[in-house]
Structure formats: C-alpha cells, structure tokens
Design a protein around this motif. Structure first.
Motif, PDB file in Angstrom:
ATOM      1  N   LEU A  74      35.863  38.034  40.382  1.00 23.36           N
ATOM      2  CA  LEU A  74      35.630  38.646  39.079  1.00 23.36           C
ATOM      3  C   LEU A  74      35.459  40.157  39.213  1.00 23.36           C
ATOM      4  O   LEU A  74      34.795  40.633  40.124  1.00 23.36           O
ATOM      5  CB  LEU A  74      34.368  38.055  38.428  1.00 23.36           C
ATOM      6  CG  LEU A  74      34.370  36.532  38.223  1.00 23.36           C
ATOM      7  CD1 LEU A  74      33.022  36.085  37.682  1.00 23.36           C
ATOM      8  CD2 LEU A  74      35.480  36.126  37.266  1.00 23.36           C
ATOM      9  N   GLY A  75      36.069  40.882  38.305  1.00 24.39           N
ATOM     10  CA  GLY A  75      35.811  42.306  38.220  1.00 24.39           C
ATOM     11  C   GLY A  75      36.389  43.123  39.362  1.00 24.39           C
ATOM     12  O   GLY A  75      37.192  42.659  40.168  1.00 24.39           O
ATOM     13  N   ALA A  99      33.963  40.707  51.746  1.00 19.86           N
ATOM     14  CA  ALA A  99      34.740  40.562  52.970  1.00 19.86           C
ATOM     15  C   ALA A  99      34.485  41.754  53.880  1.00 19.86           C
ATOM     16  O   ALA A  99      34.097  42.836  53.422  1.00 19.86           O
ATOM     17  CB  ALA A  99      36.236  40.448  52.666  1.00 19.86           C
ATOM     18  N   VAL A 100      34.718  41.547  55.186  1.00 21.84           N
ATOM     19  CA  VAL A 100      34.726  42.632  56.162  1.00 21.84           C
ATOM     20  C   VAL A 100      36.026  42.518  56.948  1.00 21.84           C
ATOM     21  O   VAL A 100      36.328  41.481  57.544  1.00 21.84           O
ATOM     22  CB  VAL A 100      33.522  42.558  57.117  1.00 21.84           C
ATOM     23  CG1 VAL A 100      33.630  43.642  58.189  1.00 21.84           C
ATOM     24  CG2 VAL A 100      32.211  42.701  56.360  1.00 21.84           C
ATOM     25  N   VAL A 376      42.719  38.607  49.808  1.00 25.31           N
ATOM     26  CA  VAL A 376      41.279  38.350  49.827  1.00 25.31           C
ATOM     27  C   VAL A 376      40.853  37.625  48.562  1.00 25.31           C
ATOM     28  O   VAL A 376      40.070  36.670  48.602  1.00 25.31           O
ATOM     29  CB  VAL A 376      40.506  39.674  50.004  1.00 25.31           C
ATOM     30  CG1 VAL A 376      39.013  39.461  49.816  1.00 25.31           C
ATOM     31  CG2 VAL A 376      40.790  40.269  51.378  1.00 25.31           C
ATOM     32  N   ARG A 377      41.383  38.058  47.399  1.00 22.48           N
ATOM     33  CA  ARG A 377      41.064  37.353  46.153  1.00 22.48           C
ATOM     34  C   ARG A 377      41.585  35.921  46.188  1.00 22.48           C
ATOM     35  O   ARG A 377      40.966  35.005  45.640  1.00 22.48           O
ATOM     36  CB  ARG A 377      41.669  38.096  44.960  1.00 22.48           C
ATOM     37  CG  ARG A 377      40.956  39.399  44.592  1.00 22.48           C
ATOM     38  CD  ARG A 377      41.564  40.017  43.350  1.00 22.48           C
ATOM     39  NE  ARG A 377      40.914  41.258  42.962  1.00 22.48           N
ATOM     40  CZ  ARG A 377      39.823  41.327  42.197  1.00 22.48           C
ATOM     41  NH1 ARG A 377      39.264  40.208  41.739  1.00 22.48           N
ATOM     42  NH2 ARG A 377      39.305  42.507  41.883  1.00 22.48           N
ATOM     43  N   GLY A 381      37.237  30.666  46.364  1.00 27.37           N
ATOM     44  CA  GLY A 381      37.248  29.251  46.006  1.00 27.37           C
ATOM     45  C   GLY A 381      38.002  28.363  46.967  1.00 27.37           C
ATOM     46  O   GLY A 381      38.014  27.148  46.814  1.00 27.37           O
ATOM     47  N   SER A 382      38.625  28.942  47.995  1.00 24.65           N
ATOM     48  CA  SER A 382      39.401  28.125  48.924  1.00 24.65           C
ATOM     49  C   SER A 382      38.490  27.363  49.878  1.00 24.65           C
ATOM     50  O   SER A 382      37.571  27.938  50.462  1.00 24.65           O
ATOM     51  CB  SER A 382      40.347  29.013  49.743  1.00 24.65           C
ATOM     52  OG  SER A 382      40.950  28.257  50.774  1.00 24.65           O
ATOM     53  N   MET A 383      38.754  26.071  50.034  1.00 26.28           N
ATOM     54  CA  MET A 383      38.048  25.265  51.023  1.00 26.28           C
ATOM     55  C   MET A 383      38.966  24.939  52.195  1.00 26.28           C
ATOM     56  O   MET A 383      38.714  24.005  52.951  1.00 26.28           O
ATOM     57  CB  MET A 383      37.524  23.976  50.380  1.00 26.28           C
ATOM     58  CG  MET A 383      36.486  24.224  49.299  1.00 26.28           C
ATOM     59  SD  MET A 383      35.007  25.085  49.909  1.00 26.28           S
ATOM     60  CE  MET A 383      34.385  23.859  51.041  1.00 26.28           C
TER      61      MET A 383
END
Length: 599
Positions: A74-75, A99-100, A376-377, A381-383
């Motif tokens: 979001l955002g 994230a890094v 990255v986005r 939600g990825s499992m």
C-alpha cells in the motif's frame, strides 16, 4: 521449475509448517525413508514425550495470514542507502521496513509472518559396522583406538582403566569391544551429546567369559555427567551363571541403589547377549532387561522415580566393570548394538523471527528502479517457499517429495538427508553433491558429472547449500568453479572467492581477528576453517576453508545459529551434536568462522 512442480513442493512445505510430518495429497510424496527397527514394547511413559517430528518450521498465528505482507503493498515506498559495507538499500513503507537489498547480491531480506525453526534429537542405531582403527589403512590414516563415530549420534568418547583408549576398539565389524583387565575402575563409552533428557534407549552386549571369583557387569548409562555422576541400569553376571539387574544413581562418587531384580536367568553362558532398555520421562524411568535372542517382556523389569537436579540431562552410553576378586581377567565386553529409539534435548535449539529471504533474478545494481519495486511489491502476500523453507526440508523428519521436473522425474527433491556414505572406519568423507542426492547425472556449463554410487539422499555441506540456493532457487552452479563468479562452486573453500554475490566480512590474516558480524543477516553463507589446515598454493582445489552453512538467526539464548550439513549429525542440522552450530563462542564454529558471504 514448472508451476506444477512448485505447487507440489509448496504443499509439502506446508506440511512442514504444521509438524514436519506427512505432505498433503497435493505433494508427490515418496515412500518413507527406512528407520531403525525397534523392539516390541508395551506403552511407556517416554513414548508420548519423544514421538513426533524431529524438526519443524511453524508459524505464529494463522499460517497463511497475509496481513504481515499487506501493508507493504500500500502507498509509496521509500529507499534509503544504509551506512557501512556492503552497500545496502532499505525499503520502507511509513515506519515499517519492507525489504533490504544488497548491491551486488540477489538475496533480499523481507519481513513476513513470524516463524519458529526448531530441531530435536533424532533417532539412530549404531551397529558398529566399521573398523576402529582399520589395520588395512596406512598408520597415518588410522583412527586412534576407540569406538569411532556413530551414525547421527556423534562421536564415542571412551575412557577408564589403566591403559586408556587402547582397551577400546571395533576390531571386527558389529562388535565394539571394551577390555576389562583390572578391577581398579570401570570403563566408559559415551556419546558426546550432553543435552539428552527424556529418552528411549537400548543396547545389546555380551561377555566373552563367565567370570570366576567375582562378577562382571555392564550398564546402560543415562543422565551421564561423568564417572562420578550418572544413572545406570546395570546387569551383573555372576560366577554361578546368573544375571541380576540393579538400577543405580551415582552422585559425587557415591552409589545409591534405586531398584533391583533377579536373578533374571540362570546358566548364562559366555557370549550370551543381553539387551537393556531404558525409557525415561521426567522423574520416571522404566528399565527392561532380557536375553537379546528372545522377545521383550511385556512389563518393565524395574521402575524408579528419581530426578537428581544435576542429572536431568546428560549423555547416554555403556559401562563395563570387573568386581574386585574376579580371577579370570581379562574379560571382554562386546557391544553389538546401541540404539536411541527416541530422545529429547532438555533445551532444543529454536530460532524465531519474521525474516524471509528471497532472490532477485539478477544481482541488485544499487538502483531502486520501478522494475525492482515491482518485484518487491509482487512478493507482498506471497507464501512461496523461501531460502529457509527449502533449507528446513532436509532436516530430520522432513518428508520425501518427488520432483516433476523432467530432468529429475521420479527422484526425491526434498526430504531428510544424510551426509554421505561411511568409509571402512565409519568416517563420512566429502562427496555428496545435490545431484548425488537426486541420483541423477547433471550437466554443468563446464562439464557433466555422474552421481557417486551409494550417495542417494545425501548432501555434504556445500552440496546442501547448492541444493537450496542452486537447484531449488536457481542460482547458477559449476562442476568446479566459475572465474566470472556467477555460479556456485562445488567446494566450500572455492565459495570464499568464487561464489556469486558480495563478501560481507572476513577474518583478517592468518590467525587474525574474527569477522565483523555487524552486517550479518539471515540467509548469508558462513564459511569456516574448521580443520585449521592452510591451503596448498600449488593445488587450486586446496583451501583454508572446509565447511559452509546458512545463517539462520538468533536462537532463544541470543546466539547466532546456522544451518549446515555436518558429518557428526549425519546430515543437515541446526543443532549441536559434537559442537555448537552457533557463531558465538567459545565453540569450534565460533572460533573457526572465516568468511561471511551474501549470494
């Protein structure tokens, strides 16, 4: 990897998040791997405490709750270059780190649902199928006298008597010997694993003579903290050919009798083997003893309830003793089988965090671009399985899963792994790469390698890293090494200078200061100079470094713990068989850490 194959793997990994038990129907499960046979027995107090998976990856809360990811999608996202080396870029959404990324590396550290990684004592059976020392080998290559190393159980430590280790050996396969030639002190053989608490343990042993003058005895040790502090279930073989059982506690060198029974048999002859089984849960212990050729009795021979504070955990092992007055010495105790059917560590290693480690398709060049942001986005939600999801799927108790990839069709691509097949002395030399585990030939850019015979289901330390990062996550691999540093080399020593990615830290000079761990992050490769042998400058395949693992995170004791495939544990582990799997000293790996590398 095909979508169908990935869905199958995800199904099996989902099973691991529950209990490391059996994969669901979505996975292509292979038959269970062979486990040591166990004697028939009535229900015991130890059964419930020691059954279940030996390793696990569990989620906090609802396993598939994506709320931990959702905020990152979001955002607006902001990118900030962090101080220090290597150069890292932190991505944030508001006050939350998303994230890094590391310049020059493919691995990306992301927050996700909290997971706990843990491992407990694995079962094993030692039938002494080795020679220690092996007289057929040159003297320089022979092990010193003793019982060698058990499969998955660690190294046997032996002592006692007037001549020390020379009274112990495995001179005939299937027979570990303990020579009793005086009555001054007992002799002990214990496994160097001090943390065992609840357990179901048994051993089979016999004497080569019926004693004269006075009795000889052998005991199954538990809660062992030393010759002057342990519990023991002791069978006494008398001059009349009888066998008596005594359950004893030794504390501060003083022996207390806790239970006794007998005679259990008469007319016992030289060479008649007996089995002792100890089942312990908390303060309660059941002991059963019977002739090894017969069936286990339905009821225990003796039961005790005692929990000395200093002996709630300790080693397990075997003791032999000749009573004063025994006149036909030397007498040899012959142990043919030692089995840990199940056991728990008093404090199993456990790591809990929200760190997930994923890989970009190419190394991050330091620029936060719309294309990288989209990737990255997309992870929000990825499992999908990450580095640790795959890495845990080779620890004890993980289910075997067959791959659908045409290159490996029918082969297990996941499942509990060993380290490698033993040699004549029971040692496990380097040699099990990922394609040996698969039992499939593999064509690398530099050459084709065929699997080594007898290595199916095995992974040595670098083979384990290549299985996780290479086979499952797509990092390139070479049969030897890649001067361009775009592919994972075969050997751990070569990974220091030729693995793709960036160096995070390294020991300075020969015997110099330890690597700075300030920039260490989960997923980093940790490389060790365990044997402290300098590389040969004339041999391009000889290196200072001889072991590699994957940094996992802080355990509940606050120590940095790593995953690696180890000889003493006979496969991938995060635990401490024959040495702590931590980077915090003192300890063999803390002292020998050489390089930290980020793929």
């Amino acid at each position: 990897m095909t979508d169908t194959s990935r869905r199958s793997l995800l199904g099996a990994l989902g099973a691991l998040t529950v209990s490391a038990a059996v994969p669901p129907a979505a996975a292509t499960a292979s038959p269970a791997r062979a486990t040591p046979s166990t004697p028939a027995a009535s229900p015991s107090p130890a059964t419930a405490a020691t059954s279940g998976p030996r390793s696990s990856m569990t989620f906090t809360g609802t396993p598939y709750d994506t709320a931990a990811f959702a905020r990152s999608s979001l955002g607006e996202l902001t990118a900030t270059v962090l101080p220090g080396t290597p150069v890292r870029t932190e991505i944030r959404h508001g006050g939350q780190r998303v994230a890094v990324l590391t310049k020059g590396a493919r691995t990306v550290l992301l927050p996700g649902p909290e997971r706990t990684f843990t491992e407990n004592k694995q079962s094993f059976t030692d039938v002494f199928d080795r020679l220690v020392p092996d007289p057929a080998l040159p003297p320089a290559k022979r092990l010193k006298p003793g019982w060698g190393t058990s499969p998955s159980g660690g190294t046997w430590s032996v002592y006692g008597g007037t001549s020390g280790d020379t009274d112990f050996g495995v001179h005939t396969k299937g027979a570990a010997t303990m020579l009793l030639k005086d009555t001054e002190a007992g002799r002990y053989a214990t496994l160097t694993d001090d943390g065992i608490s609840d357990a179901d343990v048994n051993c089979v042993a016999a004497f080569d003579k019926v004693p004269t003058g006075n009795a000889c005895s052998f005991a199954l040790l538990f809660g062992y903290r030393g010759g002057g502090a342990h519990y023991r279930a002791r069978l006494s073989f008398t001059t009349k050919g009888e066998v008596d059982l005594r359950v004893e506690k030794v504390m501060n060198g003083e022996t207390t009798l806790l239970a006794e029974a007998g005679p259990l048999a008469t007319e016992v002859r030289a060479g008649d083997a007996w089995r002792i089984r100890v089942r312990r849960k908390g303060a309660k212990t059941q002991v059963t003893a019977w002739p090894a050729a017969g069936a286990e009795p339905t009821r225990p021979t003796a039961e005790i309830e005692d929990s000395e504070a200093g002996l709630r955990s300790g080693r397990v092992g075997v003791r032999g003793f000749a009573s004063p007055g025994c006149t036909n010495l030397p007498v040899t105790l012959i142990t043919g089988r030692f089995e840990v059917t199940a056991a728990n560590w008093e404090t199993p290693p456990s790591v809990t965090h929200r760190d997930w480690v994923r890989l970009l398709d190419a190394p991050f060049d330091g620029e936060w671009t719309p294309a990288v942001e989209a990737i990255v986005r997309g992870w929000a939600g990825s499992m999908a399985p990450d580095v640790f999801s795959y890495a845990m799927m080779f620890l004890p108790g993980a289910p075997g899963v067959r791959g659908a990839d045409p290159r490996v069709a029918g082969a297990d691509v996941l499942g509990e792994a060993g380290y490698g097949k033993p040699d004549s002395q029971g040692l496990r030399p380097v040699g099990a790469d990922f394609h040996d585990y698969l039992e499939r030939p593999w064509t690398f850019p530099d050459q084709t390698r065929r699997p080594e015979d007898g290595q199916r289901g095995n992974l040595d330390c670098s083979g384990y890293v290549r299985m996780v990062y290479g086979f499952h996550l797509g990092v390139g691999m070479m049969a030897v090494k890649d001067p361009a540093k775009k592919a994972l080399p075969r050997k751990s020593g070569a990974m220091v200078d030729f693995a793709p990615g960036v160096r995070v830290a390294q020991r300075t000079g020969s015997g110099g200061s330890a690597p700075d761990l300030g920039q260490l992050q989960p997923g980093d490769l940790v490389l060790f100079d365990v044997n402290d042998v300098a590389g040969d400058p004339e041999d391009p395949d000889a290196y200072d470094v001889d072991h590699v693992g994957i940094y996992l995170g802080l355990d509940r004791a606050g120590k940095r713990r790593f995953l690696s495939s180890r000889k003493s544990a006979d496969g991938p582990t995060m635990a401490d068989v024959s040495g702590a799997s931590t980077l915090d000293g003192p300890g063999i790996y803390a002292d020998s850490l050489h390089t930290v590398h980020r793929v």
